[in-house]
Motif scaffolding. Structure first.
Motif, PDB file in Angstrom:
ATOM      1  N   ARG C  58       0.814  -1.212   0.000  1.00  0.00           N
ATOM      2  CA  ARG C  58       0.000   0.000   0.000  1.00  0.00           C
ATOM      3  C   ARG C  58       0.854   1.271   0.000  1.00  0.00           C
ATOM      4  N   GLY C  59       2.165   1.111  -0.184  1.00  0.00           N
ATOM      5  CA  GLY C  59       3.044   2.274  -0.107  1.00  0.00           C
ATOM      6  C   GLY C  59       3.108   3.077  -1.383  1.00  0.00           C
ATOM      7  N   LYS C  68       7.306 -10.226  -1.867  1.00  0.00           N
ATOM      8  CA  LYS C  68       8.442  -9.469  -1.324  1.00  0.00           C
ATOM      9  C   LYS C  68       9.088 -10.254  -0.178  1.00  0.00           C
ATOM     10  N   ASN C  83       7.550   1.495   6.674  1.00  0.00           N
ATOM     11  CA  ASN C  83       7.601   2.801   6.032  1.00  0.00           C
ATOM     12  C   ASN C  83       6.392   3.623   6.452  1.00  0.00           C
ATOM     13  N   GLU C 176      12.134   3.731  -0.481  1.00  0.00           N
ATOM     14  CA  GLU C 176      12.626   2.800   0.534  1.00  0.00           C
ATOM     15  C   GLU C 176      14.135   2.833   0.756  1.00  0.00           C
ATOM     16  N   ASN C 211       8.033  -2.478   4.368  1.00  0.00           N
ATOM     17  CA  ASN C 211       6.596  -2.485   4.093  1.00  0.00           C
ATOM     18  C   ASN C 211       5.958  -1.216   4.634  1.00  0.00           C
ATOM     19  N   ASN C 212       4.883  -0.851   3.970  1.00  0.00           N
ATOM     20  CA  ASN C 212       4.139   0.339   4.342  1.00  0.00           C
ATOM     21  C   ASN C 212       3.287   0.090   5.588  1.00  0.00           C
ATOM     22  N   THR C 215       0.007  -1.583   4.737  1.00  0.00           N
ATOM     23  CA  THR C 215       0.229  -2.977   4.342  1.00  0.00           C
ATOM     24  C   THR C 215       0.257  -3.859   5.586  1.00  0.00           C
TER      25      THR C 215
END
Ligand SMILES: Cc1cc2nc3c(=O)[nH]c(=O)nc-3n(C[C@H](O)[C@H](O)[C@H](O)COP(=O)(O)O)c2cc1C
Ligand code: SF4
Ligand code: FES
Lengths: 943, 181, 435
Positions: C58-59, C68, C83, C176, C211-212, C215
């Motif tokens: 979702r980033g 990932k 993140n 990132e 990861n966001n 997420t």
């Protein structure tokens, strides 16, 4: 790179602009293309730093899974089958676009910019740019040049943010004292207000800056590149021998740039080497012969040195030498110094001393070196070998202070993980922070501590034979006798027969002098002198001074040396020089010792005379002249030659001189005769040119025959040739240089100032070691730490030879005196040499004014008198030998109980040191201070 | 003499210990120093450099990359007016002009009494309250001219002390738990 | 499913609860149950559920989380980095999650760390979000106290340390690798690629998953309900629900959790439970579908579903989940100028095209908007954009290290594509026609 190609097993084939070519696996596109004749424009890429790919100037089209895309050639590795187009429509548009972007905020002030004419931005804008910028808006503005330190000025408006300078600081010099400030298009290179980039390597950032953002004060506005002539040469400031070019303008040196010599300096120079050249233009320089008038010769100080002629100065010198020899024998004539001389000069002076006069009292080292017999008995490492060994073991000496660019090489080897450092040092050095193990260790404890770290060292190299080990042979402090270090070195060599050694002897061409005859006990070509030397190698200067003090020396010749300012025991030096009957200074400047001189013979300096020099590895490289010396300043070989000629005219020397002529060198002997004319060209030993001497060395000294001499230059190109492996002369080819730092590099080597006068070189015979009339007498074993050697006349010192083994054993066997601090002098003095001391090289340079270190005493602060908690307090430091007053500095990195005084920042340390004592102990007390007042924070009494 | 107070130093050491590598604490320590002094003083930069074994130039270079660190004294209240798209569409530039007029300084400036600094900033992620501002990183919005004046009045009267700590104070919660020993 | 038959509130179930950010409220509403369940499973099984959920990151880049994770290079030391830099203009969904439900994030971090075998995690939170930083720090403290972090989490043999790391104001730290540099105490200079993924070489050179916030906030629900239940929502690869931050000229701007692919932009902008229509009853002119970097949609594309692949195929992206609405009164040149100004100010400054190009474009657009545009400026704008991102296509080609560079031309190209007349009118009239 061709050598890499040869040794690389893996190559990849790729297509470059439609042509099938080959690259080494792992090579970047930019390098592979360049080797295949295609230049890709660039700014941030520097062959000696990690690629960062930020300027984007090198974008080229590269085939890939998603079709051809633009990739930075400096960052992308060549891959098998890759198709690269450097000049396709898309690549060209991208390159044009980048150049246009770079010019958005870059002032268009080329006509007034120091970089104009050699500016990669200007050049590449012509070749790859859009022709004109469409930018019509207001550019970013900054205040014009601001100083970064003593040498470097920064014009932030011209900066293109390539980060070469900031990366150099962090990645190469290991001192991130400059960094990017802010972000985006307001990024500026900057420093912290209270911390300047140190004057060790800052000149390099000027050289590698691709625009006119960084300029050097000493070079600003002095020249335009199209007017400059340049010659490639070797720096003689220290014994690493960095390659460089010297540029001149209307016969005056205007600038010095580093040249990328793969085995030596990788393009870098230290600031002393880069900026200190202006000493040759110093107003203090002595440019005509002088003799002391009025008063008697004794002591020499009652009268002034006044301008004279070469004939007067020469005949006075010749007469005094003749008298001395006649009255007291040849050992009454002594020679001190000579590290500044070129190989050819050293050889000539060595022959003059040994063969014409017959003395063995010669010493290039002024009490600050190591026994040359020991050095030549050790396996010598090259710098590359040191940098690729698994373990570096340092027995002392701060490389950054002694051989600055060697620090860069070693640091890089350590931080990239190629090698690990084990350091034993009295005080922390600039490498300590990178060390695997750094142990504080007094010099007298070296032997024992070596024992302790041996296991760790062997664990790193993975064997007990020392394979993969390089030992850095330097001295932590000149306040401890060298024999502790010498013994430890010999022990290390015996323990690890495969280990290699790199001597950290700093003085310019000291290695050349030791190899070519300015060392006691050794003849040219490291041959043991058959005669009883009467002096102990490595300690000869001390003994000469002692004998002088006792009235046994009639003539002292100072070959560019200053014992009064530079010998570890100032008192002894002064006494010796004062008592010497006659002092001859062969120099360019007056100094503390020339105050005793009766005759002053002015010399040509390095940039003014052709020659060769030998570095710590044994690498011989050429130093062609760039400019012409003042009329009355002679190259040193010519002075020796002329003296020899005149001395040979004296009855007492004739026989000796003939006997001394190299066997088989009939030509030379035949030319011995009466002096003719009043100039350096006169036949002395028969030398009418430096070329001739070089030819004679080549014939006399093993290994040198490998150096075919063409017009007096060593055959090898940029990198010189390492000789100590006897015959393994290799040449390495040209590498891609950084064309940004070095516009037009390939057109060098053509415009030296003066070629040697005179005819073709006669091949001389080998110098005969034996049969020279010399001083009889016992070997002096009274000097502590001097090994008693079996008789080894004529033996050539080759590591591993029986002679070398005997020498190592003798050094190991030297008894070591116990030393202990007395109550009265509770602290241990440590006195390391620093780069920017008070010597001529710094003092006579306007450029270097302001960077010279002030003397101070540095202590830990713990366990010392309370009062020293205050920085800058004046203290009296006393030893049994003397007493000085110095400001105190506190540095917690100095071990408690140690007082550190930089050796060559003035003579404070040498006043305290008594060379007769193995170790110097001192007391440190406040100068007539009311302790209570101090602790109360009251005004201190400066009296 | 250390510049950081002994309390700051204790906290600094705690922060350094949280990270596998010292340098990671650089930004948190700059926040800490800014909390103590209201801006990043050279003395603090030097001390942080010492704590992290980097050069002062590296601390300065890194800190200056980030908007939040003030290298010159800032007001007790830093009022950040967002002018990015959502706020702009809601009249942020008018609000900014009003703010400049009310406080008598241009964006980027600090009132002579050192109480207020105004900034024109990028989106602060409060777009559903456009036009919005932050005071010392605390959100307010949507604001019209009147709302802005009332906010300033309250700040001046000290009515928001509890909500808006002095500039530099970011996180009032201290990390109480150490890492697993 | 919610009682009214709508999609479940996976992420925002607690936002309206008083004290939603406290451990107490969290535990009362099923908090840390997902973590308990995860710890009773094998790590691989947890990762399997996430993979099955087809949770797209979702980033911004929308990379599948499960994939990932599977790319994490095995090593002695590995890291998880969250993140939470959220600085993309008009994106404010993570802001909501950080302030209102920090424990949900902490639980998600623990589940993810367990699934991929990481023992050290960092939650990087945008510095300007002081309250979010305080809430998450508090939540981490409480979680340690509660035993959900630290040694032997909730009685299992799993250990995890979490450090909350404040940013300090730099959009680029959302990228990132810029974030990792910043976390290492450096300038947020994005790293040059290759290496392409932090999963191979990340924080301190070790393998790292980034990861966001959003997420990871999904993790508890996915573990509790199963990946399949998540994947049952939405369509194709666009599964589950997602937060959209709606702003600009709408009546009710805010963060809305919607089922992916099943909802359209029209629903979001006009729906009564969402934006409630254009403010002032004006006409829709254009909207930005996924953050400032995304090419714009015109009013004619308003029926496009919120589906990552469909939006991608239409030449733009859902990106950071921010939708900005422009009505007929809005000057698109001015919006393009403001976004360009943003990129110019936020460029890290490494790459020449981004550093210099952004400022140049900003100056030209400012001139045009304020009546000092020249005839040739319009073509020049296009050409400068082309020099930053050759061809100006989607996804963009870049001449720079990170995607910020090619994002700069994005709004300008959008205006050129849809409203070229409007720019030319600015030049011709020597003023903004909509001012
Ligand atoms: C210029 C730029 C800014 C970004 N900003 C953010 C951000 O603020 N928050 C975020 O989560 N991802 C951001 N991203 C995306 C991240 O690089 C990364 O893809 C993301 O954090 C991965 O998490 P996810 O897979 O869970 O989406 C940004 C990317 C770019 C190129
Ligand atoms: S594209 Fe811009 S933001 Fe990204 S790395 Fe390059 S200069 Fe920095
Ligand atoms: S990006 Fe390759 S030379 Fe600068």
């Amino acid at each position: 790179m061709p050598d890499d190609m040869a040794s690389a097993t893996e190559t990849v084939s790729f297509t470059l602009n439609g042509r099938a070519v080959v690259a080494v696996k792992g090579e970047k596109i930019i390098e592979a293309a360049e080797r295949n004749g295609v230049f890709i424009p660039r700014f941030c890429y520097h062959p000696r730093m990690r690629p960062v790919g930020v300027c984007r100037m090198c974008l080229v089209e590269v085939s890939g899974p998603r079709g051809a895309t633009l990739q930075p050639a400096c960052y992308v590795d060549v891959a098998e089958g890759m198709e690269v187009s450097t000049a396709s429509a898309k690549a060209s548009k991208a390159q044009e676009g980048i150049l246009e972007f770079l010019l958005v905020n870059h002032p268009l002030d080329c006509p007034v910019c120091d970089k104009g004419g050699e500016c990669p931005l200007q050049d590449q804008a012509y070749s790859y740019g859009p022709g004109e910028s469409r930018f019509v808006d207001e550019k970013r503005h900054w205040a014009k040049p601001i100083p970064l330190n003593e040498f470097v000025l920064l014009d932030r408006e011209r900066c293109i943010q390539c980060s070469r300078c900031t990366r150099f600081a962090a990645e190469v010099a290991g001192e991130a004292t400059i960094d990017f400030i802010s972000r985006g298009d307001s990024i500026e290179v900057g420093r912290f207000a209270r911390e300047m980039p140190s004057p060790y390597f800052s000149g390099n950032i000027v050289q590698i800056c691709p625009v006119g953002a960084l300029t050097a004060g000493p070079f600003r506005f002095v020249s335009r590149p199209w007017d400059a002539e340049q010659v490639e040469t070797t720096c003689t400031v220290c014994a690493l021998g960095c390659r460089m070019v010297v540029q001149s303008q209307s016969g005056e040196i205007s600038r010095v740039l580093g040249v990328d010599s793969d085995p030596v300096n990788h393009g870098w120079l230290c600031d002393k080497g880069r900026f200190g050249f202006d000493v040759i233009y110093s107003e203090e320089r002595i440019v005509e012969p002088m003799v002391r008038k009025s008063g008697t010769a004794a002591g020499g100080t009652d009268g002034d040195l006044v301008a004279s002629t070469w004939s007067e100065a020469m005949s006075l010198t010749v007469d005094r030498i003749a008298e001395a020899v006649a009255g007291k024998g040849p050992e009454a004539v002594a020679f001190i110094g000579g590290a500044r001389l070129a190989n050819e000069d050293q050889y000539a002076w060595g022959r003059l001393a040994r063969e014409v006069i017959g003395t063995t009292s010669v010493d290039v080292q002024i009490g600050d070196g190591l026994d040359p017999r020991l050095i030549f008995s050790l396996n010598r490492a090259t710098v590359d070998e040191a940098c690729t060994s698994k373990c570096l073991l340092s027995l002392g000496g701060d490389v950054r202070e002694l051989l600055p660019v060697l620090f860069l090489r070693l640091r890089e080897a350590i931080v990239t993980g190629r090698t690990k450092l084990v350091e034993l040092s009295e005080i922390p050095t600039s490498l300590s922070r990178y060390a695997e193990t750094a142990k504080a260790c007094t010099t007298e404890a070296l032997s024992g501590v070596l024992e302790e770290v041996a296991v760790a060292v062997e664990a790193i190299v993975g064997n007990k034979s020392g394979e993969g080990l390089t030992i850095l042979a330097g001295r932590s402090s000149l306040a401890a006798s060298p024999f502790y270090t010498e013994k430890a070195l010999a022990e290390a060599a015996m323990r690890w027969p495969q280990a290699k050694f790199l001597p950290l002897l700093p003085r310019g061409n000291v290695m050349g002098a030791l190899e070519l005859g300015l060392a006691p006990g050794l003849l040219p070509g490291r041959r043991m002198d058959g005669r009883n030397p009467g002096v102990a190698p490595g300690k000869a200067t001390g003994q000469i001074l002692e004998r002088a003090a006792r009235g046994e020396i009639a003539v002292v010749v100072l070959l560019g040396s200053d014992p009064a300012g530079d010998f570890p025991d100032e008192g002894l030096a002064m006494k010796g020089l004062a008592a010497a009957g006659f002092v001859v200074a062969v120099d360019a400047f007056e100094n503390a010792s020339t105050a005793f001189a009766d005759v002053f013979l002015p010399v040509a300096l390095a940039e003014e005379r052709d020659g060769t020099v030998t570095n710590i590895e044994g690498r011989v490289a050429s130093t062609p002249a760039k400019v012409v010396a003042p009329a009355m300043c002679w190259p040193e070989w010519a002075i020796a030659s002329r003296l020899a000629t005149e001395l040979q005219g004296q009855a007492w020397t004739a026989g000796a001189a003939r006997a001394a002529a190299p066997s088989g060198a009939t030509g030379a002997a035949g030319r011995v005769g009466a002096p003719r004319g009043d100039g350096p060209g006169s036949a002395g030993f028969g030398y009418v040119s430096r070329t001739e001497i070089l030819a004679e060395i080549a014939a006399a000294v093993p290994g040198w025959d490998e150096l075919a001499t063409v017009a007096g230059r060593v055959r090898a190109g940029r990198d010189g040739v390492v000789l100590h492996s006897f015959g393994a002369a290799g040449e390495s080819g040209a590498r891609p240089l950084d064309p940004i730092a070095f516009p037009g590099i390939d057109s060098i080597e053509k415009q030296g100032a003066s070629m040697d006068a005179g005819g073709a070189a006669d091949a001389g015979g080998a110098a005969d070691a034996g049969g020279v009339a010399g001083a009889a007498g016992e070997q002096d074993t009274s000097t502590p730490g001097t090994p008693s050697l079996p008789s080894l006349p004529g033996e050539v010192l080759v590591p591993g030879s029986p002679a070398a083994k005997a020498i190592l054993e003798a050094f190991v066997g030297v008894p070591q005196p116990d030393t202990r601090a007395e109550d009265r002098f509770p602290m241990r003095l440590s006195s390391p040499r620093v780069l920017f001391g008070a010597g001529q090289g710094v003092a006579m340079s306007k450029h270097l004014a302001g960077v010279g270190q002030e003397a101070s005493v540095v202590v830990n602060g713990e366990g010392v008198n309370e009062a020293f908690g205050l920085e800058g307090v004046e203290a009296r430091v006393s030893s049994p030998g003397g007493s000085v007053e110095l400001p105190v500095r506190i540095d917690p990195r100095i071990p408690p109980g140690v007082a550190m005084i930089p050796f060559n920042a003035g003579t404070a340390a040498s006043i305290l040191i008594a060379t007769g004592e193995p170790v110097t102990y001192v007391s440190v007390e406040p100068v007539s201070v009311d302790a209570a007042a101090l602790t109360d924070g009251m005004e201190r009494d400066d009296g | 003499m250390p510049h950081l107070s002994s309390e700051s130093l204790t906290r600094a050491r705690e922060i350094v210990d949280l990270y596998p590598q010292r340098r990671s604490a650089l930004i948190p320590l700059c926040h800490l120093a800014q909390e103590q002094d209201g801006w990043l003083r050279p003395e603090a930069i030097e001390e942080i450099a010492g704590l992290l074994d980097v050069t002062p130039a590296e601390v300065l270079g890194t800190a200056s990359f980030y908007e939040m660190f003030k290298l010159e004294p800032a007001g007790r209240y830093v009022i950040s007016v967002c002018t990015n798209v959502a706020c702009m569409l809601a009249g942020a530039y008018d609000l900014l002009a009003h703010a400049e007029e009310r406080l008598g300084v241009r964006a980027g400036g600090t009132t002579p009494d050192g109480r207020f600094t105004i900034e024109d900033v990028e989106c602060v992620a409060h777009c559903d309250h456009a036009p919005c501002v932050q005071v010392n990183s605390r959100y307010f919005g949507p604001l019209d001219a009147g709302g802005f004046d009332r906010l300033v009045d309250s700040l001046e009267r000290g009515e928001l002390e509890g909500d808006v700590p002095p500039h530099g104070t970011l996180v009032r919660v201290r990390r109480t738990k150490g890492l697993m020993a | 499913m919610t009682p009214d038959g709508g999609p479940p509130r996976i992420l925002t179930s607690r936002v309206d609860l008083a004290g939603s950010y406290t451990l107490k409220a969290f535990l009362e509403t099923g908090g840390y149950e997902g973590l308990r369940k995860a710890l009773s499973m094998k790590p691989d099984e947890v990762a399997q559920e996430v993979d099955e959920a087809s949770l797209l990151g979702r980033g911004g880049a929308g990379f599948p989380a499960g994939r990932k994770w599977s790319m994490l290079r095995p090593a002695d030391t590995t890291y998880l980095v969250v993140n939470g830099d959220e600085s993309e203009p008009c994106t404010f969904k993570d802001h909501l999650l950080l302030e209102t439900d920090p424990h949900q994030l902490v639980e998600g971090v623990a589940i993810a760390a367990y699934a991929i075998g990481v023992e050290q995690a960092f939650i990087f939170i945008r510095g300007e979000m002081a309250l979010g930083l305080e809430r998450v720090t508090q939540a981490v403290n409480e979680a340690y106290e509660y035993g959900a972090l630290g040694r032997g989490i909730l009685g299992s043999g799993f250990n995890l340390d979490v450090v909350v790391h404040p940013g300090a104001g730099a959009y680029i730290c959302g990228e990132e690798t810029g974030l990792l540099e910043s976390l290492e105490g450096k300038r947020g200079f994005p790293r040059i690629k290759p290496p392409y993924f932090p999963a191979a070489i990340g924080l301190y050179g070790e393998p790292t998953v980034v990861n966001n916030v959003e997420t990871l906030s999904n993790m508890s629900w996915i573990v509790r309900n199963g990946g399949a239940a998540f994947a049952a929502l939405g369509k194709g690869r666009s599964t589950g629900t997602r937060l959209f931050a709606l702003s600009g000229r709408v009546k009710r701007p805010g963060v809305y959790e919607v089922e992916m692919a099943k909802t359209t932009f029209r629903d979001l902008i006009y729906g009564q439970e969402f934006g409630g229509g254009i403010s002032g009853g004006k006409e829709l002119k254009a909207f930005i579908p996924g953050g400032a970097s995304a090419p714009w949609f015109g009013a004619d594309q308003v029926d496009m579903p919120l589906d990552q692949d469909e939006v991608g195929a239409a030449g733009t992206m859902l990106g950071s989940g921010s939708v900005v609405v422009m009505d007929e009164t809005v000057c698109t040149v001015k919006v393009a100028w403001r976004i360009t100004r943003f990129f110019w100010r936020e460029s890290c400054g490494q790459c020449t095209p981004c550093r210099e190009g952004g400022g140049w474009l900003e100056k030209i657009l400012w001139r045009i908007e304020n009546g000092a545009g020249r005839e040739e400026d319009v073509d020049m704008l296009a050409d400068i954009c082309d020099n930053i991102s050759p061809g100006l296509h989607w996804p963009p080609e870049q001449t720079t290290i990170c995607p910020l560079g090619p994002s700069i031309p994005s709004p300008i190209a959008s205006v050129m594509r849809m409203f070229e007349d409007e720019i030319r009118l600015h030049v011709k009239e020597g003023a903004c026609p909509l001012a």
